[in-house]
Design a protein around this motif. Sequence first.
Motif, PDB file in Angstrom:
ATOM      1  N   GLU A  20     -52.206 -11.245 -52.279  1.00  0.00           N
ATOM      2  CA  GLU A  20     -52.401 -10.905 -50.829  1.00  0.00           C
ATOM      3  C   GLU A  20     -53.854 -10.469 -50.663  1.00  0.00           C
ATOM      4  N   LEU A  21     -54.668  -9.941 -51.502  1.00  0.00           N
ATOM      5  CA  LEU A  21     -55.868  -9.595 -51.301  1.00  0.00           C
ATOM      6  C   LEU A  21     -56.888 -10.872 -51.096  1.00  0.00           C
ATOM      7  N   ALA A  22     -56.194 -11.906 -51.756  1.00  0.00           N
ATOM      8  CA  ALA A  22     -57.092 -13.267 -51.810  1.00  0.00           C
ATOM      9  C   ALA A  22     -56.383 -14.132 -50.844  1.00  0.00           C
ATOM     10  N   ARG A  23     -55.312 -13.667 -49.982  1.00  0.00           N
ATOM     11  CA  ARG A  23     -54.554 -14.653 -49.224  1.00  0.00           C
ATOM     12  C   ARG A  23     -55.633 -15.345 -48.157  1.00  0.00           C
ATOM     13  N   ASP A  24     -56.301 -14.649 -47.372  1.00  0.00           N
ATOM     14  CA  ASP A  24     -57.049 -15.420 -46.401  1.00  0.00           C
ATOM     15  C   ASP A  24     -58.083 -16.358 -47.013  1.00  0.00           C
ATOM     16  N   THR A  26     -57.655 -17.948 -49.606  1.00  0.00           N
ATOM     17  CA  THR A  26     -56.742 -19.032 -50.327  1.00  0.00           C
ATOM     18  C   THR A  26     -56.405 -19.822 -49.073  1.00  0.00           C
ATOM     19  N   GLU A  27     -55.783 -19.423 -47.971  1.00  0.00           N
ATOM     20  CA  GLU A  27     -55.225 -20.063 -46.994  1.00  0.00           C
ATOM     21  C   GLU A  27     -56.342 -21.039 -46.186  1.00  0.00           C
ATOM     22  N   ALA A  28     -57.636 -20.256 -46.047  1.00  0.00           N
ATOM     23  CA  ALA A  28     -58.589 -20.883 -45.249  1.00  0.00           C
ATOM     24  C   ALA A  28     -59.156 -22.182 -46.477  1.00  0.00           C
ATOM     25  N   THR A  29     -59.256 -22.030 -47.544  1.00  0.00           N
ATOM     26  CA  THR A  29     -59.626 -23.007 -48.697  1.00  0.00           C
ATOM     27  C   THR A  29     -58.718 -24.282 -48.294  1.00  0.00           C
ATOM     28  N   ARG A  30     -57.487 -23.767 -48.517  1.00  0.00           N
ATOM     29  CA  ARG A  30     -56.567 -24.930 -48.602  1.00  0.00           C
ATOM     30  C   ARG A  30     -56.568 -25.725 -47.355  1.00  0.00           C
ATOM     31  N   ALA A  31     -56.867 -25.189 -46.068  1.00  0.00           N
ATOM     32  CA  ALA A  31     -57.037 -26.081 -45.017  1.00  0.00           C
ATOM     33  C   ALA A  31     -58.184 -26.755 -44.895  1.00  0.00           C
ATOM     34  N   GLU A  32     -59.436 -26.629 -45.855  1.00  0.00           N
ATOM     35  CA  GLU A  32     -60.475 -27.413 -45.726  1.00  0.00           C
ATOM     36  C   GLU A  32     -60.142 -28.808 -45.933  1.00  0.00           C
ATOM     37  N   GLU A  33     -61.033 -29.643 -45.132  1.00  0.00           N
ATOM     38  CA  GLU A  33     -60.772 -31.077 -45.249  1.00  0.00           C
ATOM     39  C   GLU A  33     -60.884 -31.651 -46.496  1.00  0.00           C
ATOM     40  N   LEU A  36     -58.427 -30.516 -52.418  1.00  0.00           N
ATOM     41  CA  LEU A  36     -57.160 -31.327 -53.108  1.00  0.00           C
ATOM     42  C   LEU A  36     -56.328 -30.401 -53.451  1.00  0.00           C
ATOM     43  N   PHE A  37     -56.601 -29.279 -53.911  1.00  0.00           N
ATOM     44  CA  PHE A  37     -55.665 -28.360 -54.483  1.00  0.00           C
ATOM     45  C   PHE A  37     -56.421 -26.882 -54.658  1.00  0.00           C
ATOM     46  N   PHE A  38     -55.827 -25.791 -54.921  1.00  0.00           N
ATOM     47  CA  PHE A  38     -56.317 -24.429 -54.691  1.00  0.00           C
ATOM     48  C   PHE A  38     -55.218 -23.571 -55.182  1.00  0.00           C
ATOM     49  N   GLU A  39     -55.230 -23.391 -56.461  1.00  0.00           N
ATOM     50  CA  GLU A  39     -53.839 -22.811 -56.900  1.00  0.00           C
ATOM     51  C   GLU A  39     -54.183 -21.828 -58.014  1.00  0.00           C
ATOM     52  N   TRP A  40     -53.441 -20.571 -57.749  1.00  0.00           N
ATOM     53  CA  TRP A  40     -53.648 -19.370 -58.712  1.00  0.00           C
ATOM     54  C   TRP A  40     -52.264 -19.329 -59.506  1.00  0.00           C
ATOM     55  N   SER A  41     -52.790 -18.766 -60.763  1.00  0.00           N
ATOM     56  CA  SER A  41     -51.483 -18.485 -61.791  1.00  0.00           C
ATOM     57  C   SER A  41     -51.981 -16.990 -62.373  1.00  0.00           C
ATOM     58  N   ARG A  42     -51.075 -16.299 -62.810  1.00  0.00           N
ATOM     59  CA  ARG A  42     -51.298 -15.096 -63.429  1.00  0.00           C
ATOM     60  C   ARG A  42     -51.082 -15.341 -64.978  1.00  0.00           C
ATOM     61  N   SER A  43     -51.894 -14.777 -65.736  1.00  0.00           N
ATOM     62  CA  SER A  43     -51.756 -14.832 -67.140  1.00  0.00           C
ATOM     63  C   SER A  43     -50.647 -14.223 -67.679  1.00  0.00           C
ATOM     64  N   VAL A  44     -49.726 -14.947 -68.641  1.00  0.00           N
ATOM     65  CA  VAL A  44     -48.659 -14.268 -69.251  1.00  0.00           C
ATOM     66  C   VAL A  44     -49.094 -13.225 -70.205  1.00  0.00           C
ATOM     67  N   GLU A  45     -50.316 -13.542 -70.678  1.00  0.00           N
ATOM     68  CA  GLU A  45     -50.808 -12.660 -71.993  1.00  0.00           C
ATOM     69  C   GLU A  45     -51.395 -11.392 -71.289  1.00  0.00           C
ATOM     70  N   VAL A  65     -68.693 -23.923 -50.343  1.00  0.00           N
ATOM     71  CA  VAL A  65     -69.326 -22.737 -50.602  1.00  0.00           C
ATOM     72  C   VAL A  65     -70.307 -22.302 -49.513  1.00  0.00           C
ATOM     73  N   THR A  66     -70.382 -23.077 -48.287  1.00  0.00           N
ATOM     74  CA  THR A  66     -71.262 -22.557 -47.425  1.00  0.00           C
ATOM     75  C   THR A  66     -70.322 -22.020 -46.158  1.00  0.00           C
ATOM     76  N   SER A  67     -69.221 -21.964 -46.436  1.00  0.00           N
ATOM     77  CA  SER A  67     -68.065 -21.829 -45.161  1.00  0.00           C
ATOM     78  C   SER A  67     -68.132 -20.036 -44.885  1.00  0.00           C
ATOM     79  N   ALA A  68     -67.846 -19.878 -43.828  1.00  0.00           N
ATOM     80  CA  ALA A  68     -67.623 -18.645 -43.363  1.00  0.00           C
ATOM     81  C   ALA A  68     -66.603 -17.735 -44.195  1.00  0.00           C
ATOM     82  N   HIS A  69     -65.456 -18.354 -44.847  1.00  0.00           N
ATOM     83  CA  HIS A  69     -64.456 -17.810 -45.571  1.00  0.00           C
ATOM     84  C   HIS A  69     -64.812 -17.639 -46.762  1.00  0.00           C
TER      85      HIS A  69
END
Length: 106
Positions: A20-24, A26-33, A36-45, A65-69
């Motif tokens: 949730e803290l990274a949601r904005d 994440t969503e803004a990056t996924r919307a970039e033209e 190709l993908f932007f996916e989070w995973s949590r370590s099982v260890e 890397v120069t975007s506002a988000h």
Amino acid sequence: MIFICVKWKVKPEHADAWPELARDFTEATRAEEGNLFFEWSRSVEDPEQYVLIEAFRDDAAEAHVTSAHFKQAQADLPQYVQETPLVRNVLMEGDHWDRLGEFEIS
């Protein structure tokens, strides 16, 4: 494509809230033209570690890397992490996932 893998070591008190803290960001990056993908995973260890895999078309990295988000994430997210994230990035042929032939399902 530019393939990037980042390990984020999140402070224990924020680990469950990280998506949730990274949601904005994440969503803004996924919307970039060029994304190709932007996916989070949590370590099982290590429940405090999140791994981000992301890819961009070759010409889209600078715009990312120069975007506002991105700049906003640079200002907002460090307070929630224990250390500087670790990163690997490589330039790869293609812009897709390949099938893992060694585990082909017929």
